[in-house]
Scaffold this active site. Structure first.
Site, short mmCIF file in Angstrom:
data_model
loop_
_atom_site.label_atom_id
_atom_site.label_comp_id
_atom_site.label_asym_id
_atom_site.label_seq_id
_atom_site.Cartn_x
_atom_site.Cartn_y
_atom_site.Cartn_z
N ARG A 73 0.84 -1.20 0.00
CA ARG A 73 0.00 0.00 0.00
C ARG A 73 0.88 1.25 0.00
O ARG A 73 1.95 1.28 0.58
CB ARG A 73 -0.92 0.02 1.24
CG ARG A 73 -2.10 -0.94 1.13
CD ARG A 73 -3.01 -0.83 2.34
NE ARG A 73 -2.34 -1.30 3.54
CZ ARG A 73 -1.79 -0.53 4.45
NH1 ARG A 73 -1.86 0.80 4.35
NH2 ARG A 73 -1.19 -1.05 5.48
N TYR A 201 -1.42 -3.43 -7.00
CA TYR A 201 -1.16 -4.29 -5.83
C TYR A 201 -2.14 -4.11 -4.68
O TYR A 201 -2.43 -2.99 -4.27
CB TYR A 201 0.26 -4.05 -5.30
CG TYR A 201 0.75 -5.23 -4.47
CD1 TYR A 201 1.23 -6.36 -5.11
CD2 TYR A 201 0.68 -5.23 -3.09
CE1 TYR A 201 1.64 -7.48 -4.38
CE2 TYR A 201 1.09 -6.33 -2.35
CZ TYR A 201 1.57 -7.46 -3.01
OH TYR A 201 1.97 -8.56 -2.29
N LYS A 210 -9.56 -2.32 1.59
CA LYS A 210 -9.30 -1.19 2.48
C LYS A 210 -10.04 0.08 2.03
O LYS A 210 -10.55 0.83 2.85
CB LYS A 210 -7.80 -0.91 2.60
CG LYS A 210 -7.01 -2.06 3.27
CD LYS A 210 -7.69 -2.53 4.47
CE LYS A 210 -7.05 -3.53 5.41
NZ LYS A 210 -5.89 -4.30 5.15
N HIS A 230 -10.62 -2.48 11.39
CA HIS A 230 -9.55 -3.34 10.89
C HIS A 230 -9.36 -4.50 11.89
O HIS A 230 -8.37 -4.56 12.61
CB HIS A 230 -8.26 -2.51 10.79
CG HIS A 230 -7.15 -3.16 10.01
ND1 HIS A 230 -5.83 -2.79 10.17
CD2 HIS A 230 -7.15 -4.12 9.07
CE1 HIS A 230 -5.07 -3.51 9.37
NE2 HIS A 230 -5.85 -4.33 8.69
N SER A 252 -1.40 -3.63 10.27
CA SER A 252 -1.06 -4.51 9.16
C SER A 252 0.18 -5.35 9.49
O SER A 252 1.16 -4.83 10.03
CB SER A 252 -0.79 -3.68 7.91
OG SER A 252 -1.95 -2.92 7.61
N CYS A 254 0.58 -7.62 11.73
CA CYS A 254 0.82 -7.76 13.17
C CYS A 254 0.03 -8.91 13.77
O CYS A 254 -0.19 -8.95 14.98
CB CYS A 254 0.52 -6.45 13.88
SG CYS A 254 1.73 -5.17 13.50
N ASP A 279 -9.52 -9.87 8.70
CA ASP A 279 -8.94 -8.53 8.45
C ASP A 279 -9.90 -7.38 8.75
O ASP A 279 -9.46 -6.33 9.20
CB ASP A 279 -8.46 -8.44 7.01
CG ASP A 279 -7.50 -7.28 6.76
OD1 ASP A 279 -6.52 -7.16 7.52
OD2 ASP A 279 -7.73 -6.50 5.82
N ARG A 368 2.01 -12.15 -0.78
CA ARG A 368 0.67 -12.48 -0.25
C ARG A 368 0.08 -13.70 -0.94
O ARG A 368 0.40 -13.99 -2.10
CB ARG A 368 -0.27 -11.29 -0.46
CG ARG A 368 0.15 -10.01 0.25
CD ARG A 368 -0.63 -9.76 1.48
NE ARG A 368 -0.07 -8.72 2.33
CZ ARG A 368 -0.63 -8.35 3.48
NH1 ARG A 368 -1.74 -8.92 3.90
NH2 ARG A 368 -0.06 -7.42 4.23
#
Ligand code: GTP
Ligand code: SPV
Ligand code: MN
Length: 583
Positions: A73, A201, A210, A230, A252, A254, A279, A368
């Site tokens: 991001r 991406y 998001k 989130h 993110s 974590c 998420d 990912r």
């Protein structure tokens, strides 16, 4: 190709206007069938954008490589374009809507000449839930299309709902030339619109995630009286057969996907863990005064490095088939490879070069997997429930080598708003920029809150007012380190010990010690059977340093000043009370 739907005039009109602007060669409406998915895979293999992986070990799995400058991001190029700058707040980059629209018009003008314009109608949330919200993403990337098909309820079913409702989020995306200097992700919450150019991406390009489900949805949620967060959502059934649901917000990379799919340690038999979401959570006050959560997504876009049979067996098994891998390395026999995988070795790195240790990690640190949620061995059937699941506890957390203990409990909801607002975490590879830098990330929403954080905290207090039976609120830190840099807590499956204490607290069955920052378990309050952690490490994990916390509270007070008048007085009062308790 399916015929143009006749029902949804607002969509067809918008598509026609975008085609005129972008000069696309052709228009394709995504229907959402399995056969169509297969056709897209074939097309992407022919164009070289996808490479088939070793079918004997990884059936129906493919590798995509993004442009090396386009791997995460771009927070510095992400804007919230509200009419008034104060409404976006100091937590967002802001541009005046007219200026942003003009800039994007310039970029989108003629950008799809020679390309196909794909129309992806999608529904965020169970198709029959009143909590769900729909959108349409227009994109010129077939890779984005297949990701959206895996991540959302996409195609005809979504278009039918949009035709009935007439309202949808307009998301316009083009990969452009993948030029970092011509890359922007613009949000227009007042118009329910997103415009993204120049990246292919993840969160920059899969606009349902998001951009819609957090930035636009958080803005909508504030107007409509709910929360878009989130957060993972996980179901936990104790050995006594009691099932409770927990939602947890970590920044993110974590640990959300890992916690959502946790495998109980062998020394804790009888527990069952199921995944509702990994998420994003949309949370609604229910008629019974409890908070209900749905997962707006239908798939996972998860961090690959670190995934193995020991850390996250569910995810590891889930990605053995029907999975897209982006930016991982390859073994000599064409299997995907990444750092933290305990078998094989890399021969080709994520950029397609012969692997050289001197070039850095073989797999990109933000590589990912994309996979349908139903592939998850721990998939919770309640993930499709239109009413969502009732939440017993909300957990906030961050990645911090010091200061915050393994776990502490807020005194009540209003103190919990401060606990959430106090999240600070070391940056990760999920966003472009330096990793490992500690920054404030309230509620793990710093890159995702679609409006002024001051107003956002006020909204959290207001939601608490509506809940007769609110979830209890906690803070955890799995990432505390010793002086020599080792993690003090084993993490992963062992995190169930902390969840066990949290759930027992929720049902009044566990003790705690009151401290200035909240309630902490004593070592004896946690189930430590079969756990190999030194006593000194446990003491450090379960205690606070008052000097450090005085500095922490002072820093928090300074941070709140950035939001000026918009900071709710209640939040300032919570900091003042904390400072008083710390002496
Ligand atoms: P996003 O998808 O970016 O929102 O990330 P996420 O919050 O879902 O994080 P994820 O579960 O993918 O974990 C990110 C990284 O942290 C991975 O490399 C994991 O292996 C690692 N990790 C997750 N949980 C733990 C834990 O309990 N302890 C330690 N030490 N590492 C963890
Ligand atoms: C995150 O960065 O929090 C993610 C990955 O979940 S992305 O979809 O790129 O936002
Ligand atoms: Mn995330």
């Amino acid at each position: 190709m399916p015929p143009l739907p006749t029902l949804s005039t607002p969509v067809t009109e918008w598509v026609a206007s975008v085609r005129e602007l972008t000069q696309a060669d052709a228009v394709y409406w995504v229907e959402g069938s399995d056969a169509e998915y297969g056709n897209f895979i074939d097309q992407l293999q022919r164009s070289g954008e996808l490479q088939k992986l070793n079918d004997a070990y990884y059936p129906n799995c493919f590798l995509a490589r993004s442009h090396p400058s386009d791997v995460a991001r771009v927070e510095h190029l992400t804007f919230v374009c509200t009419a008034k700058q104060e409404d976006a707040g100091p937590n967002n980059n802001w541009m005046a809507p007219a200026e942003a629209r003009a800039k994007m018009r310039g970029l989108f003008s003629g950008c799809m000449k020679g390309r196909t314009l794909y129309v992806v109608p999608y529904c965020m949330g169970p198709i029959d839930s009143s909590y769900s919200r729909c959108g349409v993403e227009i994109t010129d990337s077939a890779y984005v299309v297949i990701n959206m098909i895996l991540m959302t309820r996409a195609g005809r079913i979504a278009l039918e709902r949009i035709s009935r409702e007439g309202k949808f989020v307009k998301g316009l995306h083009s990969t452009g030339e993948l030029d970092p200097n011509r890359r922007f992700v613009m949000h227009f919450p007042e118009d329910l619109a997103i415009e993204s150019f120049g990246s292919g991406y993840g969160g920059n390009a899969l606009l349902g995630k998001k951009c819609h489900a957090l930035r636009i949805a958080s803005y909508q949620a504030r107007n409509e009286g709910w929360l878009a967060e989130h957060m993972l959502i996980v179901g936990l059934t104790s050995p006594h057969g009691q099932t409770q649901y927990v939602a947890a917000a970590f920044p993110s990379a974590c640990g959300k996907t890992n916690l959502a799919m946790l495998i109980p340690p062998e020394s804790m038999p009888g527990w069952t863990v199921t995944t509702v979401g990994d998420d994003i959570a949309w949370l609604h006050p229910g008629a019974d005064g409890r908070l209900y959560a749905i997962n707006p997504e239908a798939g996972y876009f998860g961090v690959v490095p670190g995934t193995n049979r020991k850390t996250n067996r569910n995810a590891f098994e889930m990605i053995q088939r029907d999975t897209l891998f982006t930016n991982v390395a390859l073994t000599a026999d064409n299997q995907p490879w990444w750092e933290g995988l305990d078998a094989g070795s890399p021969v080709i790195d994520w950029q397609g070069r012969p692997y050289e240790p001197g070039n850095g990690p073989a797999a990109q640190p933000n590589s990912r997997f994309t996979v349908a949620a139903k592939r998850n061995p721990s998939y919770a059937p309640e993930a499709d429930s239109p009413r969502g699941v009732p939440i017993s506890a909300i957990i906030f957390g961050g990645r911090r080598r010091g200061v915050t203990p393994l776990v502490y409990e807020a005194r009540d909801w209003n103190h919990g708003v401060l606990v959430g607002a106090s999240v600070a975490s070391e940056t990760t590879a999920a966003a472009i920029g330096q990793a490992g830098v500690l920054r404030r990330d309230p509620m793990a929403m710093k890159p995702f809150a679609g409006y002024n954080y001051g107003d956002y905290w006020s909204h959290w207090f207001a939601i608490g007012q509506k809940l007769k039976n609110p979830p209890k609120i906690y803070h955890v830190n799995w990432f505390r380190r010793s002086d020599d840099g080792e993690f003090l807590w084993p993490g992963f499956g062992e995190n169930l010990r902390v969840l066990d204490w949290i759930l027992k607290r929720c049902s009044g069955q566990a003790a705690a010690n009151e401290s200035a920052i909240g309630n902490l378990p004593r070592p004896g309050d946690l189930n430590l059977d079969g756990l190999d952690v030194a006593e000194a490490a446990l003491d450090e994990l379960l205690s606070i340093n008052v000097g450090e916390w005085r500095a922490e509270a002072a820093d928090m007070a300074r941070y709140l000043d950035e939001f000026g008048e918009r900071t709710p007085a209640q939040l300032r009062a919570q900091v003042a009370a904390l400072q008083q308790r710390l002496g």
